[in-house]
Motif scaffolding. Structure first.
Motif, short mmCIF file in Angstrom:
data_model
loop_
_atom_site.label_atom_id
_atom_site.label_comp_id
_atom_site.label_asym_id
_atom_site.label_seq_id
_atom_site.Cartn_x
_atom_site.Cartn_y
_atom_site.Cartn_z
N ILE A 110 0.80 -1.28 -0.01
CA ILE A 110 -0.01 0.03 -0.11
C ILE A 110 0.77 1.21 0.14
CG2 ILE A 110 -1.95 1.40 1.47
CD1 ILE A 110 -2.71 -1.28 2.32
N ASN A 111 1.98 1.39 0.84
CA ASN A 111 2.79 2.27 0.78
C ASN A 111 3.71 2.47 -0.40
OD1 ASN A 111 1.96 2.60 3.55
ND2 ASN A 111 3.90 2.12 4.58
N THR A 112 3.74 1.58 -1.02
CA THR A 112 4.45 1.68 -2.59
C THR A 112 3.34 2.20 -3.49
OG1 THR A 112 5.89 0.07 -1.89
CG2 THR A 112 5.78 0.46 -4.05
N ILE A 113 2.29 1.52 -3.81
CA ILE A 113 1.37 1.66 -4.84
C ILE A 113 0.58 3.06 -4.71
CG2 ILE A 113 -0.83 0.31 -3.99
CD1 ILE A 113 0.91 0.27 -7.56
N ARG A 114 0.27 3.42 -3.71
CA ARG A 114 -0.66 4.71 -3.67
C ARG A 114 0.06 5.86 -4.13
NH1 ARG A 114 -3.72 4.03 2.05
NH2 ARG A 114 -5.46 2.29 1.24
N PRO A 115 1.50 6.05 -3.69
CA PRO A 115 2.02 7.55 -4.13
C PRO A 115 2.26 7.22 -5.86
CG PRO A 115 3.26 6.57 -2.41
CD PRO A 115 2.23 5.23 -2.76
N ILE A 116 2.58 5.79 -6.33
CA ILE A 116 2.89 5.81 -7.73
C ILE A 116 1.62 6.17 -8.61
CG2 ILE A 116 3.24 4.01 -9.34
CD1 ILE A 116 4.97 2.56 -7.56
N ARG A 117 0.41 5.60 -7.96
CA ARG A 117 -1.09 5.79 -8.58
C ARG A 117 -1.13 7.32 -8.51
NH1 ARG A 117 -4.37 0.38 -6.96
NH2 ARG A 117 -3.32 -1.01 -8.50
N ARG A 118 -0.94 8.00 -7.38
CA ARG A 118 -1.33 9.42 -7.32
C ARG A 118 -0.38 10.42 -8.18
NH1 ARG A 118 0.79 10.36 -2.32
NH2 ARG A 118 -0.73 8.94 -1.38
N THR A 119 0.74 9.98 -8.35
CA THR A 119 1.50 10.45 -9.41
C THR A 119 1.09 10.37 -10.71
OG1 THR A 119 3.51 10.07 -7.89
CG2 THR A 119 4.23 10.89 -10.00
N LEU A 120 0.77 8.83 -11.19
CA LEU A 120 0.41 9.04 -12.71
C LEU A 120 -0.91 9.66 -12.80
CD1 LEU A 120 0.88 5.13 -13.02
CD2 LEU A 120 1.87 6.87 -14.27
N LYS A 121 -1.72 9.71 -11.83
CA LYS A 121 -3.02 10.51 -11.93
C LYS A 121 -2.48 12.16 -12.12
CE LYS A 121 -6.12 7.64 -9.72
NZ LYS A 121 -5.98 6.71 -8.62
N THR A 122 -1.66 12.68 -11.37
CA THR A 122 -1.34 14.04 -11.50
C THR A 122 -0.74 14.22 -12.99
OG1 THR A 122 0.76 13.64 -10.51
CG2 THR A 122 -1.12 14.55 -9.08
N TYR A 123 0.06 13.27 -13.31
CA TYR A 123 0.86 13.43 -14.66
C TYR A 123 -0.20 13.50 -15.83
CZ TYR A 123 5.46 12.60 -12.55
OH TYR A 123 6.55 12.64 -12.25
N ARG A 124 -1.34 12.62 -15.62
CA ARG A 124 -2.32 12.41 -16.69
C ARG A 124 -3.07 13.82 -16.75
NH1 ARG A 124 -6.89 8.88 -14.94
NH2 ARG A 124 -7.24 10.53 -13.80
N ASP A 125 -3.61 14.35 -15.49
CA ASP A 125 -4.54 15.42 -15.38
C ASP A 125 -3.95 16.61 -15.96
OD1 ASP A 125 -6.17 13.64 -14.41
OD2 ASP A 125 -6.17 14.35 -12.21
N ASP A 126 -2.36 16.84 -15.63
CA ASP A 126 -1.73 17.89 -16.12
C ASP A 126 -1.31 17.85 -17.57
OD1 ASP A 126 -1.97 18.85 -13.43
OD2 ASP A 126 0.23 18.36 -12.80
N GLY A 127 -1.59 16.86 -18.23
CA GLY A 127 -1.08 16.70 -19.61
C GLY A 127 0.30 16.24 -19.82
#
Length: 156
Positions: free
Chosen positions: A95-112
């Motif tokens: 959980i401590n590994t995957i949550r930050p990765i997924r959060r970062t991917l979402k911000t990259y996607r939303d910011d284009g």
């Protein structure tokens, strides 16, 4: 002078044990004259007879020990009871590994910064356990040039 009865009556009046009753040695004559509970009550009000304070168990050693544990000491092999994954379960580590990765991917996607196709591919990779951390994923993206424009990494 035998003051056993006075001590017993004082214990009842003070609602404590006989051993906690303290009689002023300067007023022994007054105490020996007291034969009723009323007399004992009067002496208690005057301060001739008192109850000693309750002695509790000091928590000083416990506090010092907990302060050391908060800093990270006292955690060696001899202090451990459970197995490695009982103390820090695999699921919690995941959980401590995957949550930050997924959060970062979402911000990259939303910011284009990455396309939706790239987002889906990296999301699946992350779920499959390919990336150890966000920085590992970033280095993978940089090696593959899988981004439009990656934001600068924050220096901690």
């Amino acid at each position: 002078m035998n003051l056993v009865n006075q001590r017993r009556m004082a214990a009842v009046v003070l609602k404590c044990g006989a051993n906690r009753v303290r009689m002023n040695p300067n007023n022994i004559e007054d105490i020996s004259d007291a034969v009723t509970r009323g007399d004992i009550r009067r002496l208690v009000n005057e301060g001739v007879i008192k109850a000693r304070p309750i002695h509790g168990i000091s928590s000083g050693r416990k506090k010092a020990k907990m302060a050391q544990k908060a800093v990270g000491k006292r955690k060696g092999h001899g202090s451990r009871k459970g197995s490695k994954y009982a103390r820090f379960p695999k699921k919690r580590r995941w959980i401590n590994t995957i949550r930050p990765i997924r959060r970062t991917l979402k911000t990259y996607r939303d910011d284009g910064n990455i396309t939706i196709e790239t987002y889906r591919r990296y999301y699946k990779h992350a779920g499959g356990g390919i990336f150890r951390s966000v920085s590992h994923m970033r280095s993978h993206m940089e090696a593959e040039k899988a981004y439009i424009k990656l934001p600068e990494q924050e220096v901690k």
